[in-house]
Design an enzyme around this catalytic site. Structure first.
Site, mmCIF file in Angstrom:
data_model
loop_
_atom_site.group_PDB
_atom_site.id
_atom_site.type_symbol
_atom_site.label_atom_id
_atom_site.label_comp_id
_atom_site.label_asym_id
_atom_site.label_seq_id
_atom_site.Cartn_x
_atom_site.Cartn_y
_atom_site.Cartn_z
ATOM 1 N N GLN A 53 3.040 9.918 1.442
ATOM 2 C CA GLN A 53 4.328 9.232 1.647
ATOM 3 C C GLN A 53 5.350 9.594 0.565
ATOM 4 O O GLN A 53 6.538 9.357 0.741
ATOM 5 C CB GLN A 53 4.130 7.710 1.712
ATOM 6 C CG GLN A 53 3.382 7.264 2.969
ATOM 7 C CD GLN A 53 3.209 5.771 3.040
ATOM 8 O OE1 GLN A 53 2.292 5.225 2.444
ATOM 9 N NE2 GLN A 53 4.094 5.091 3.725
ATOM 10 N N CYS A 72 5.549 -0.320 7.707
ATOM 11 C CA CYS A 72 5.265 0.959 7.045
ATOM 12 C C CYS A 72 6.504 1.361 6.241
ATOM 13 O O CYS A 72 7.623 1.326 6.761
ATOM 14 C CB CYS A 72 4.942 2.031 8.079
ATOM 15 S SG CYS A 72 4.521 3.628 7.335
ATOM 16 N N LEU A 73 6.275 1.729 4.985
ATOM 17 C CA LEU A 73 7.408 2.112 4.136
ATOM 18 C C LEU A 73 8.067 3.397 4.639
ATOM 19 O O LEU A 73 9.210 3.671 4.289
ATOM 20 C CB LEU A 73 6.944 2.275 2.680
ATOM 21 C CG LEU A 73 6.363 0.995 2.046
ATOM 22 C CD1 LEU A 73 5.832 1.289 0.645
ATOM 23 C CD2 LEU A 73 7.408 -0.116 1.989
ATOM 24 N N GLY A 93 0.834 -1.193 0.000
ATOM 25 C CA GLY A 93 0.000 0.000 0.000
ATOM 26 C C GLY A 93 0.867 1.240 0.000
ATOM 27 O O GLY A 93 2.068 1.176 0.312
ATOM 28 N N HIS A 124 -4.780 1.461 7.588
ATOM 29 C CA HIS A 124 -3.414 1.991 7.715
ATOM 30 C C HIS A 124 -3.214 3.155 6.723
ATOM 31 O O HIS A 124 -2.676 4.203 7.077
ATOM 32 C CB HIS A 124 -2.431 0.845 7.435
ATOM 33 C CG HIS A 124 -0.983 1.205 7.447
ATOM 34 N ND1 HIS A 124 -0.097 0.708 8.376
ATOM 35 C CD2 HIS A 124 -0.231 2.009 6.635
ATOM 36 C CE1 HIS A 124 1.118 1.179 8.136
ATOM 37 N NE2 HIS A 124 1.062 1.979 7.072
ATOM 38 N N GLU A 125 -3.691 2.971 5.469
ATOM 39 C CA GLU A 125 -3.488 4.002 4.439
ATOM 40 C C GLU A 125 -4.384 5.224 4.683
ATOM 41 O O GLU A 125 -3.949 6.358 4.484
ATOM 42 C CB GLU A 125 -3.745 3.421 3.037
ATOM 43 C CG GLU A 125 -2.864 2.240 2.652
ATOM 44 C CD GLU A 125 -1.376 2.486 2.831
ATOM 45 O OE1 GLU A 125 -0.950 3.648 2.758
ATOM 46 O OE2 GLU A 125 -0.643 1.508 3.064
ATOM 47 N N HIS A 134 -2.797 7.368 7.082
ATOM 48 C CA HIS A 134 -1.755 8.223 6.487
ATOM 49 C C HIS A 134 -2.369 9.518 5.953
ATOM 50 O O HIS A 134 -1.770 10.594 6.078
ATOM 51 C CB HIS A 134 -1.058 7.506 5.327
ATOM 52 C CG HIS A 134 0.121 6.670 5.727
ATOM 53 N ND1 HIS A 134 1.193 7.172 6.424
ATOM 54 C CD2 HIS A 134 0.413 5.361 5.498
ATOM 55 C CE1 HIS A 134 2.080 6.201 6.612
ATOM 56 N NE2 HIS A 134 1.630 5.094 6.072
HETATM 57 O O1 K1U Z 1 1.613 2.384 3.927
HETATM 58 C C1 K1U Z 1 2.669 1.797 3.916
HETATM 59 O O2 K1U Z 1 3.639 2.256 4.488
HETATM 60 C C2 K1U Z 1 2.784 0.486 3.184
HETATM 61 C C3 K1U Z 1 2.706 -0.722 4.111
HETATM 62 C C4 K1U Z 1 1.257 -1.183 4.165
HETATM 63 C C5 K1U Z 1 0.869 -2.115 5.269
HETATM 64 C C6 K1U Z 1 1.578 -3.252 5.560
HETATM 65 C C7 K1U Z 1 1.170 -4.100 6.572
HETATM 66 C C8 K1U Z 1 0.027 -3.806 7.280
HETATM 67 C C9 K1U Z 1 -0.665 -2.662 7.008
HETATM 68 C C10 K1U Z 1 -0.266 -1.821 5.995
HETATM 69 C C11 K1U Z 1 3.617 -1.794 3.529
HETATM 70 O O3 K1U Z 1 3.432 -2.221 2.441
HETATM 71 S S1 K1U Z 1 4.909 -2.358 4.512
HETATM 72 C C12 K1U Z 1 5.649 -3.661 3.529
HETATM 73 C C13 K1U Z 1 4.859 -4.903 3.530
HETATM 74 O O4 K1U Z 1 4.002 -5.105 4.348
HETATM 75 C C14 K1U Z 1 5.132 -5.943 2.494
HETATM 76 C C15 K1U Z 1 6.104 -5.778 1.554
HETATM 77 C C16 K1U Z 1 6.325 -6.762 0.602
HETATM 78 C C17 K1U Z 1 5.594 -7.918 0.607
HETATM 79 C C18 K1U Z 1 4.632 -8.097 1.562
HETATM 80 C C19 K1U Z 1 4.392 -7.114 2.507
HETATM 81 ZN ZN ZN Z 2 2.535 3.251 6.249
#
Ligand code: K1U
Ligand code: ZN
Length: 185
Positions: free
Chosen positions: A51, A94-95, A46, A136-137, A140
């Site tokens: 971001q 979270c990225l 996401g 979560h998004e 943000h």
């Molecule tokens: O919003 C963001 O920072 C993105 C975040 C979204 C998220 C992940 C987990 C739970 C709620 C919301 C991410 O994508 S973190 C990376 C991640 O979860 C992932 C990356 C590659 C493969 C699988 C998962």
């Molecule tokens: Zn995030």
């Protein structure tokens, strides 16, 4: 299309409340294309526009399982219209807070109203990872981060670590280097 830089805490822009999108036009579609490219490159499931430093209420997501076909989804001006009393716990990442994961409890199911890329009003009922990621998004877009739901002790530790990293890398940025050119020349 371009992969954009992702803001990392303690960047203050991550605490902004994003503005609603006024028009679903060519410019917005270009932003969405960049968001997908950035999200897949990260990689992430996401991304909210803030971001990448754009304070607009736009979210991209793809929660397809690893070996399943991709399922890109766009949510413009998303808002939660209903949430279940039942809760679910998921280990979130979270990225904007790289390599930090913590369990967060949220409603297990939500209904979300949003605009699609044609500007059409839609509503979905989401459960499981889709519901977690949507919440979560949407957080943000309101300047809320998942670390706001963890203990103050853990949050302070994470903030301290990332502040230290930011301070260390500040000197690497070109704009913070001393200009060797004498003024007036
Ligand atoms: O919003 C963001 O920072 C993105 C975040 C979204 C998220 C992940 C987990 C739970 C709620 C919301 C991410 O994508 S973190 C990376 C991640 O979860 C992932 C990356 C590659 C493969 C699988 C998962
Ligand atoms: Zn995030």
């Amino acid at each position: 299309m371009a992969v954009r830089d992702i803001l990392i805490i303690p960047d203050k822009r991550l605490r902004l409340k994003s503005e609603p999108v006024k028009a679903v036009d060519k410019l917005l579609r270009a932003l969405v294309a960049d968001m997908f490219e950035t999200m897949y490159a990260a990689p992430g499931i996401g991304l909210a526009a803030i971001q990448i430093g754009v304070p607009q209420r736009v979210v991209t997501m793809d929660v397809a399982k690893k070996d399943d076909p991709s399922q890109p989804q766009v949510f413009i001006n998303p808002e939660v219209t209903w949430s279940s009393d039942e809760k679910a716990t998921y280990e979130e990442g979270c990225l904007s807070i790289p390599e930090y994961y913590e369990e967060v409890e949220r409603p297990q199911a939500v209904k979300v109203k949003y605009l699609d890329l044609d500007g059409k009003v839609r509503e979905i009922e989401a459960t499981g990872l889709l519901a977690t990621c949507l919440q979560h998004e949407i957080d943000h877009t309101n300047g809320v981060l998942f670390i706001d739901y963890i203990s103050k002790l853990k949050r302070n530790m994470v903030m301290k670590k990332f502040k230290k990293v930011a301070k260390k890398t500040e000197g690497d940025k070109p704009e913070s280097r001393i200009d060797p050119t004498p003024h007036g020349l």
